[in-house]
Write a protein that holds these residues in place. Structure first.
Motif, PDB file in Angstrom:
ATOM      1  N   ASP A 204      -7.149   0.984  -5.527  1.00 34.49           N
ATOM      2  CA  ASP A 204      -6.275   1.081  -6.702  1.00 34.49           C
ATOM      3  C   ASP A 204      -4.861   0.596  -6.418  1.00 34.49           C
ATOM      4  OD1 ASP A 204      -8.327   2.069  -8.216  1.00 34.49           O
ATOM      5  OD2 ASP A 204      -7.757   4.179  -7.978  1.00 34.49           O
ATOM      6  N   TYR A 205      -4.384   0.779  -5.173  1.00 32.09           N
ATOM      7  CA  TYR A 205      -2.996   0.419  -4.886  1.00 32.09           C
ATOM      8  C   TYR A 205      -2.730  -1.076  -5.084  1.00 32.09           C
ATOM      9  CZ  TYR A 205      -4.433  -1.178  -0.182  1.00 32.09           C
ATOM     10  OH  TYR A 205      -5.021  -1.830   0.873  1.00 32.09           O
ATOM     11  N   MET A 228       4.697   1.741  -8.706  1.00 30.76           N
ATOM     12  CA  MET A 228       4.973   1.584  -7.280  1.00 30.76           C
ATOM     13  C   MET A 228       4.788   2.898  -6.525  1.00 30.76           C
ATOM     14  SD  MET A 228       5.423  -1.520  -6.628  1.00 30.76           S
ATOM     15  CE  MET A 228       5.931  -3.111  -7.268  1.00 30.76           C
ATOM     16  N   GLU A 229       5.176   4.000  -7.136  1.00 36.99           N
ATOM     17  CA  GLU A 229       4.989   5.301  -6.481  1.00 36.99           C
ATOM     18  C   GLU A 229       3.502   5.614  -6.318  1.00 36.99           C
ATOM     19  OE1 GLU A 229       7.159   8.166  -8.754  1.00 36.99           O
ATOM     20  OE2 GLU A 229       9.010   7.867  -7.613  1.00 36.99           O
ATOM     21  N   GLU A 230       2.735   5.368  -7.373  1.00 37.79           N
ATOM     22  CA  GLU A 230       1.290   5.602  -7.286  1.00 37.79           C
ATOM     23  C   GLU A 230       0.641   4.653  -6.283  1.00 37.79           C
ATOM     24  OE1 GLU A 230      -1.013   6.073 -10.874  1.00 37.79           O
ATOM     25  OE2 GLU A 230       0.787   6.577 -12.017  1.00 37.79           O
ATOM     26  N   SER A 231       1.142   3.417  -6.240  1.00 36.52           N
ATOM     27  CA  SER A 231       0.611   2.437  -5.299  1.00 36.52           C
ATOM     28  C   SER A 231       0.852   2.881  -3.858  1.00 36.52           C
ATOM     29  CB  SER A 231       1.265   1.073  -5.539  1.00 36.52           C
ATOM     30  OG  SER A 231       0.809   0.123  -4.595  1.00 36.52           O
ATOM     31  N   ASP A 234      -1.473   5.857  -2.959  1.00 34.76           N
ATOM     32  CA  ASP A 234      -2.853   5.434  -2.715  1.00 34.76           C
ATOM     33  C   ASP A 234      -2.959   4.615  -1.433  1.00 34.76           C
ATOM     34  OD1 ASP A 234      -5.643   5.316  -3.850  1.00 34.76           O
ATOM     35  OD2 ASP A 234      -5.251   3.166  -3.671  1.00 34.76           O
ATOM     36  N   PHE A 235      -1.924   3.830  -1.136  1.00 35.90           N
ATOM     37  CA  PHE A 235      -1.921   3.036   0.093  1.00 35.90           C
ATOM     38  C   PHE A 235      -1.934   3.935   1.327  1.00 35.90           C
ATOM     39  CE2 PHE A 235       0.426   0.961   3.554  1.00 35.90           C
ATOM     40  CZ  PHE A 235      -0.360  -0.170   3.739  1.00 35.90           C
ATOM     41  N   LEU A 236      -1.119   4.983   1.311  1.00 41.23           N
ATOM     42  CA  LEU A 236      -1.082   5.916   2.440  1.00 41.23           C
ATOM     43  C   LEU A 236      -2.400   6.671   2.575  1.00 41.23           C
ATOM     44  CD1 LEU A 236       2.549   7.300   1.976  1.00 41.23           C
ATOM     45  CD2 LEU A 236       1.752   5.701   3.728  1.00 41.23           C
ATOM     46  N   GLN A 237      -2.993   7.031   1.432  1.00 40.05           N
ATOM     47  CA  GLN A 237      -4.293   7.694   1.462  1.00 40.05           C
ATOM     48  C   GLN A 237      -5.361   6.762   2.026  1.00 40.05           C
ATOM     49  OE1 GLN A 237      -5.139  10.774   0.972  1.00 40.05           O
ATOM     50  NE2 GLN A 237      -7.349  10.458   1.169  1.00 40.05           N
ATOM     51  N   ALA A 238      -5.277   5.488   1.664  1.00 38.63           N
ATOM     52  CA  ALA A 238      -6.226   4.499   2.187  1.00 38.63           C
ATOM     53  C   ALA A 238      -6.105   4.384   3.704  1.00 38.63           C
ATOM     54  CB  ALA A 238      -5.981   3.138   1.538  1.00 38.63           C
ATOM     55  N   GLY A 239      -4.876   4.500   4.212  1.00 39.47           N
ATOM     56  CA  GLY A 239      -4.667   4.464   5.656  1.00 39.47           C
ATOM     57  C   GLY A 239      -5.330   5.635   6.356  1.00 39.47           C
ATOM     58  N   GLU A 240      -5.198   6.830   5.764  1.00 41.23           N
ATOM     59  CA  GLU A 240      -5.843   8.017   6.324  1.00 41.23           C
ATOM     60  C   GLU A 240      -7.363   7.857   6.320  1.00 41.23           C
ATOM     61  OE1 GLU A 240      -4.538  10.982   7.671  1.00 41.23           O
ATOM     62  OE2 GLU A 240      -2.809   9.655   7.768  1.00 41.23           O
ATOM     63  N   GLU A 241      -7.885   7.337   5.226  1.00 39.47           N
ATOM     64  CA  GLU A 241      -9.329   7.155   5.113  1.00 39.47           C
ATOM     65  C   GLU A 241      -9.828   6.086   6.084  1.00 39.47           C
ATOM     66  OE1 GLU A 241     -10.352   6.431   1.056  1.00 39.47           O
ATOM     67  OE2 GLU A 241      -9.673   8.406   0.372  1.00 39.47           O
ATOM     68  N   CYS A 242      -9.011   5.073   6.307  1.00 38.44           N
ATOM     69  CA  CYS A 242      -9.383   4.018   7.253  1.00 38.44           C
ATOM     70  C   CYS A 242      -9.505   4.585   8.664  1.00 38.44           C
ATOM     71  CB  CYS A 242      -8.343   2.900   7.213  1.00 38.44           C
ATOM     72  SG  CYS A 242      -8.723   1.497   8.295  1.00 38.44           S
ATOM     73  N   ARG A 243      -8.551   5.438   9.046  1.00 39.75           N
ATOM     74  CA  ARG A 243      -8.610   6.062  10.369  1.00 39.75           C
ATOM     75  C   ARG A 243      -9.830   6.971  10.492  1.00 39.75           C
ATOM     76  NH1 ARG A 243      -2.981   5.329  10.126  1.00 39.75           N
ATOM     77  NH2 ARG A 243      -2.678   7.003   8.616  1.00 39.75           N
ATOM     78  N   ALA A 244     -10.131   7.698   9.406  1.00 44.17           N
ATOM     79  CA  ALA A 244     -11.305   8.574   9.425  1.00 44.17           C
ATOM     80  C   ALA A 244     -12.589   7.756   9.522  1.00 44.17           C
ATOM     81  CB  ALA A 244     -11.329   9.443   8.168  1.00 44.17           C
TER      82      ALA A 244
END
Length: 270
Positions: A204-205, A228-231, A234-244
């Protein structure tokens, strides 16, 4: 003597936890074999490929779209398990207040492992709806379904989706000249709007950022801030999910995840 005693107690406690992991993994294996659900993701994908080869293009679309939905559900559920278990392990109360020889780190690893076993046992990951192995993960992560899906969309005259499916595949395979030529061919049709082509696997970001950039050009500052705030969120959440997601898979015979592998390694190093 005093320093050795708590160490032994903690070691025995950790060994007990390990044996519980073995028991839970056995129960998980049995439960998985006994489940009798709908077609697996692999079966649906194979049906889609067979439909393509048999020129049954509408069936091809239906099967492959269903397979993609199943895989997304599987990926999301797996990520949620890993993120949840990691957070629970980090926030859990230690068995011993004193961190003896850095055993607190390994205690958290073992708690994380127990949580993962439980999560995979109780969640839909443990049903025949998914039952996805490493080979099938590789197929979906490399966007292989779109290599068939764009052709099936084209044959059923859904040209916009055909172009988007080809574009989605190209994002992961930008060097594929054949697919690039195919996308160019699709763009020549009147029913295809190149501005409406989407990446079906984009987060989504990506779109939130695009909307924010467009709002900036229009000087719609409120929309810029919101998008931009929502982006960013979601970008930071995507980073967490990528590490997981990077925690697995590693198939060593009982639970193919990175964290349990570390727990097992620690146990056998005693």
């Amino acid at each position: 003597m005093n320093s050795t005693k708590p160490t032994c107690i903690l070691c025995k406690t950790l060994q007990i936890i390990y044996y519980l992991i073995i028991l839970c993994s056995y129960l998980t294996h049995v439960n998985c074999e006994q489940t009798n659900g709908t077609k697996t993701c692999a079966e649906v994908y194979e049906k889609g490929v067979e439909a393509y080869l048999d020129n049954k293009f509408q069936e091809c679309v239906s099967y492959l779209e269903n397979a993609l939905v199943k895989y997304r559900e599987y990926s999301k559920t797996l990520l949620n398990c890993r993120l949840k278990c990691r957070d629970e392990a980090e926030q859990s109360k230690p068995l011993n207040d004193i961190d003896i020889e850095n055993l607190l780190f390994f205690e958290k690893i073992l708690k994380n492992t127990l949580c993962l076993v439980k999560c995979k046992t109780t969640s839909t990951l443990n049903t025949e709806k998914y039952n996805i192995n490493e080979e099938l993960e590789h197929v979906f992560e490399n966007r292989k379904p779109y290599e068939y899906l764009h052709l099936c969309y084209f044959q059923v005259k859904d040209l916009q989706k055909a172009a988007s499916a080809a574009f989605t595949y190209l994002i992961s395979h930008p060097e594929d000249k054949t697919m690039l030529a195919t996308l160019k061919y699709y763009s020549s049709f009147d029913g295809v709007d190149m501005n409406e082509i989407v990446n079906y696997e984009a987060r989504d970001y990506v779109y939130l950022y695009s909307h924010g950039a467009a709002a900036y050009e229009k000087k719609d500052w409120k929309s810029v801030i919101n998008n931009m705030e929502e982006s960013l969120t979601d970008f930071l959440q995507a980073g967490e999910e990528c590490r997981a997601q990077c925690e697995g898979p590693f198939d060593h015979g009982w639970l193919p995840d990175f964290v349990p592998s570390i727990a097992s390694k620690f146990h056998f190093s005693f």
